[in-house]
Design a protein around this motif. Sequence first.
Motif, PDB file in Angstrom:
ATOM      1  N   LEU A  86       0.839  -1.196   0.000  1.00 56.39           N
ATOM      2  CA  LEU A  86       0.000   0.000   0.000  1.00 56.39           C
ATOM      3  C   LEU A  86       0.869   1.239   0.000  1.00 56.39           C
ATOM      4  O   LEU A  86       1.954   1.243   0.581  1.00 56.39           O
ATOM      5  CB  LEU A  86      -0.884   0.044   1.245  1.00 56.39           C
TER       6      LEU A  86
ATOM      7  N   CYS B 115      -3.438   6.204   1.112  1.00 54.63           N
ATOM      8  CA  CYS B 115      -4.467   5.598   1.969  1.00 54.63           C
ATOM      9  C   CYS B 115      -4.929   6.559   3.066  1.00 54.63           C
ATOM     10  O   CYS B 115      -6.110   6.582   3.417  1.00 54.63           O
ATOM     11  CB  CYS B 115      -3.939   4.314   2.594  1.00 54.63           C
TER      12      CYS B 115
ATOM     13  N   CYS C 299      -7.578   8.694   1.772  1.00 55.47           N
ATOM     14  CA  CYS C 299      -8.708   7.990   1.154  1.00 55.47           C
ATOM     15  C   CYS C 299      -9.899   7.952   2.101  1.00 55.47           C
ATOM     16  O   CYS C 299      -9.762   7.533   3.260  1.00 55.47           O
ATOM     17  CB  CYS C 299      -8.275   6.573   0.788  1.00 55.47           C
TER      18      CYS C 299
ATOM     19  N   ARG D  33     -12.226   3.895   1.340  1.00 57.14           N
ATOM     20  CA  ARG D  33     -11.736   2.682   2.013  1.00 57.14           C
ATOM     21  C   ARG D  33     -12.406   1.423   1.453  1.00 57.14           C
ATOM     22  O   ARG D  33     -12.834   0.530   2.198  1.00 57.14           O
ATOM     23  CB  ARG D  33     -11.928   2.798   3.527  1.00 57.14           C
ATOM     24  N   SER D  34     -12.505   1.376   0.149  1.00 50.15           N
ATOM     25  CA  SER D  34     -13.170   0.246  -0.504  1.00 50.15           C
ATOM     26  C   SER D  34     -12.438  -1.072  -0.273  1.00 50.15           C
ATOM     27  O   SER D  34     -13.038  -2.144  -0.357  1.00 50.15           O
ATOM     28  CB  SER D  34     -13.298   0.510  -2.002  1.00 50.15           C
ATOM     29  N   CYS D  35     -11.159  -0.993   0.024  1.00 50.53           N
ATOM     30  CA  CYS D  35     -10.394  -2.216   0.283  1.00 50.53           C
ATOM     31  C   CYS D  35     -11.006  -3.043   1.407  1.00 50.53           C
ATOM     32  O   CYS D  35     -10.880  -4.265   1.424  1.00 50.53           O
ATOM     33  CB  CYS D  35      -8.942  -1.878   0.609  1.00 50.53           C
TER      34      CYS D  35
ATOM     35  N   PHE E 277      -7.303  -6.504   4.468  1.00 46.50           N
ATOM     36  CA  PHE E 277      -7.189  -5.099   4.868  1.00 46.50           C
ATOM     37  C   PHE E 277      -7.952  -4.886   6.165  1.00 46.50           C
ATOM     38  O   PHE E 277      -9.071  -5.366   6.325  1.00 46.50           O
ATOM     39  CB  PHE E 277      -7.789  -4.187   3.792  1.00 46.50           C
TER      40      PHE E 277
ATOM     41  N   ILE F  38      -4.925   2.130   7.540  1.00 45.43           N
ATOM     42  CA  ILE F  38      -5.189   0.846   6.914  1.00 45.43           C
ATOM     43  C   ILE F  38      -3.944  -0.025   7.041  1.00 45.43           C
ATOM     44  O   ILE F  38      -2.833   0.393   6.702  1.00 45.43           O
ATOM     45  CB  ILE F  38      -5.534   1.015   5.421  1.00 45.43           C
TER      46      ILE F  38
ATOM     47  N   CYS G 238      -8.487   0.078  -6.360  1.00 43.25           N
ATOM     48  CA  CYS G 238      -7.633   1.200  -5.932  1.00 43.25           C
ATOM     49  C   CYS G 238      -6.722   1.730  -7.024  1.00 43.25           C
ATOM     50  O   CYS G 238      -6.393   2.911  -7.027  1.00 43.25           O
ATOM     51  CB  CYS G 238      -6.772   0.771  -4.756  1.00 43.25           C
TER      52      CYS G 238
ATOM     53  N   ALA H 282      -2.468   3.756  -5.698  1.00 44.71           N
ATOM     54  CA  ALA H 282      -2.619   3.451  -4.280  1.00 44.71           C
ATOM     55  C   ALA H 282      -1.972   2.122  -3.875  1.00 44.71           C
ATOM     56  O   ALA H 282      -1.596   1.943  -2.722  1.00 44.71           O
ATOM     57  CB  ALA H 282      -4.105   3.405  -3.904  1.00 44.71           C
ATOM     58  N   ILE H 283      -1.867   1.204  -4.847  1.00 46.06           N
ATOM     59  CA  ILE H 283      -1.391  -0.139  -4.517  1.00 46.06           C
ATOM     60  C   ILE H 283      -0.360  -0.590  -5.541  1.00 46.06           C
ATOM     61  O   ILE H 283      -0.584  -0.486  -6.748  1.00 46.06           O
ATOM     62  CB  ILE H 283      -2.569  -1.144  -4.502  1.00 46.06           C
TER      63      ILE H 283
HETATM   64  S1  SF4 Z   1      -6.013   0.489  -0.134  1.00 44.34           S
HETATM   65 FE1  SF4 Z   1      -7.253   1.701  -1.571  1.00 44.34          FE
HETATM   66  S2  SF4 Z   1      -9.334   1.764  -0.691  1.00 44.34           S
HETATM   67 FE2  SF4 Z   1      -7.912   1.122   0.908  1.00 44.34          FE
HETATM   68  S3  SF4 Z   1      -7.406   3.004   1.991  1.00 44.34           S
HETATM   69 FE3  SF4 Z   1      -5.791   2.654   0.442  1.00 44.34          FE
HETATM   70  S4  SF4 Z   1      -6.492   3.783  -1.351  1.00 44.34           S
HETATM   71 FE4  SF4 Z   1      -8.270   3.600  -0.003  1.00 44.34          FE
END
Ligand code: SF4
Length: 92
Positions: free
Chosen positions: A25, A30, A33, A36-38, A47, A54, A71, A75-76
């Motif tokens: 991540l 994060c 964000c 927080r769809s993860c 997660f 996170i 994401c 983000a990942i």
């Molecule tokens: S992994 Fe994706 S959904 Fe989860 S907090 Fe980070 S950016 Fe947001």
Amino acid sequence: MSTMTMEQRLALNKYEVDTEAHIRLKQDVCLQCEARSCLYVCPAECFKEREGKISFSHEGCLECGSCHISCGPEAIEWSYPRGHFGVSYEYG
Ligand code: SF4
Ligand code: SF4
């Protein structure tokens, strides 16, 4: 038709866990964000939210790619595990 729960099905899988995480991540993203769809898209619940941050653990990853789609690379950092590491599916 099988009446196994999702937890029972997941317990059938075998994992060869790599010491090196195949998903990372970007915590700076994060932290900003709100969606927080993860927390909802990962079927293995890799997660977790703790004290507003996170955390991620790769050990139970099913390599489904949902978090990668949700994401994106901003983000990942996502890849498959190295070599023979990762999940082996058992169907029951
Ligand atoms: S992994 Fe994706 S959904 Fe989860 S907090 Fe980070 S950016 Fe947001
Ligand atoms: S690839 Fe799938 S199982 Fe692995 S962390 Fe992402 S959403 Fe969870």
